[in-house]
Enzyme design. Structure first.
Site, PDB file in Angstrom:
ATOM      1  N   PRO A  72       0.829  -1.214   0.000  1.00  0.00           N
ATOM      2  CA  PRO A  72       0.000   0.000   0.000  1.00  0.00           C
ATOM      3  C   PRO A  72       0.865   1.267   0.000  1.00  0.00           C
ATOM      4  O   PRO A  72       1.884   1.342   0.684  1.00  0.00           O
ATOM      5  CB  PRO A  72      -0.802  -0.128   1.290  1.00  0.00           C
ATOM      6  CG  PRO A  72      -0.907  -1.611   1.505  1.00  0.00           C
ATOM      7  CD  PRO A  72       0.420  -2.153   1.036  1.00  0.00           C
ATOM      8  N   CYS A  73       0.419   2.235  -0.787  1.00  0.00           N
ATOM      9  CA  CYS A  73       1.265   3.400  -1.057  1.00  0.00           C
ATOM     10  C   CYS A  73       0.916   4.637  -0.227  1.00  0.00           C
ATOM     11  O   CYS A  73       1.618   5.646  -0.317  1.00  0.00           O
ATOM     12  CB  CYS A  73       1.164   3.769  -2.525  1.00  0.00           C
ATOM     13  SG  CYS A  73      -0.483   4.362  -3.008  1.00  0.00           S
ATOM     14  N   GLN A  74      -0.130   4.596   0.577  1.00  0.00           N
ATOM     15  CA  GLN A  74      -0.590   5.804   1.245  1.00  0.00           C
ATOM     16  C   GLN A  74       0.504   6.514   2.035  1.00  0.00           C
ATOM     17  O   GLN A  74       0.557   7.739   2.068  1.00  0.00           O
ATOM     18  CB  GLN A  74      -1.767   5.500   2.180  1.00  0.00           C
ATOM     19  CG  GLN A  74      -3.016   5.088   1.475  1.00  0.00           C
ATOM     20  CD  GLN A  74      -3.115   3.581   1.261  1.00  0.00           C
ATOM     21  OE1 GLN A  74      -2.113   2.872   1.149  1.00  0.00           O
ATOM     22  NE2 GLN A  74      -4.332   3.079   1.186  1.00  0.00           N
TER      23      GLN A  74
END
Length: 140
Positions: A72-74
């Site tokens: 996940p890139c958040q």
């Protein structure tokens, strides 16, 4: 070919492999979002869902030929003013990708993520050990 897709989402990896004409005998997917899993199973009913990446026991899997995914890139994204990089709860799942890479020793891999702020690009230089070969992967 046995493929394992971590953080599979709606199985864009499967879409890309099919578009490229690459046949998978078994496609294992790690995803926890119910709606993403439903989309995958509607489009690719033979997908073998493994659930939470932190609970995958690679010893229970056959030889993995291709490992794909991007954590996940958040916590990396420029769109998040409070990004924490690998210290963030979501982006720290990157270490699960590394664990599974080391345990499965795939013949091929694809690791992707967002463009990161310049000060974190050094994080993108990884030494990934595959048998006796050292593969350097630069993520930009």
């Amino acid at each position: 070919m046995n493929t394992l897709s971590l953080f599979d989402g709606m199985s864009c990896g499967q879409i890309a492999l099919n578009t490229a004409g690459i046949k998978c005998d078994n496609y294992f997917a790690s995803e926890i979002k119910k709606h993403a899993i439903q989309v995958t199973q509607n489009n690719y009913p033979n997908t073998i869902q493994l659930g939470d990446v932190t609970k995958i026991k690679t010893a229970d899997l056959p030889k993995i030929d291709l490992l794909i995914g991007g954590s996940p890139c958040q916590d990396f994204s420029r769109g998040n003013a409070n990004r924490l990089g690998l210290k963030g709860d979501k982006s720290s799942l990157f270490y699960q990708w590394i664990r599974i890479f080391e345990e499965t020793k795939p013949d091929y891999f694809l690791l992707e993520n967002v463009v990161m702020p310049k000060e974190w690009r050094a994080i993108g230089m990884l030494k990934l050990y595959h048998g006796s070969n050292v593969v350097i992967a630069k993520i930009e």
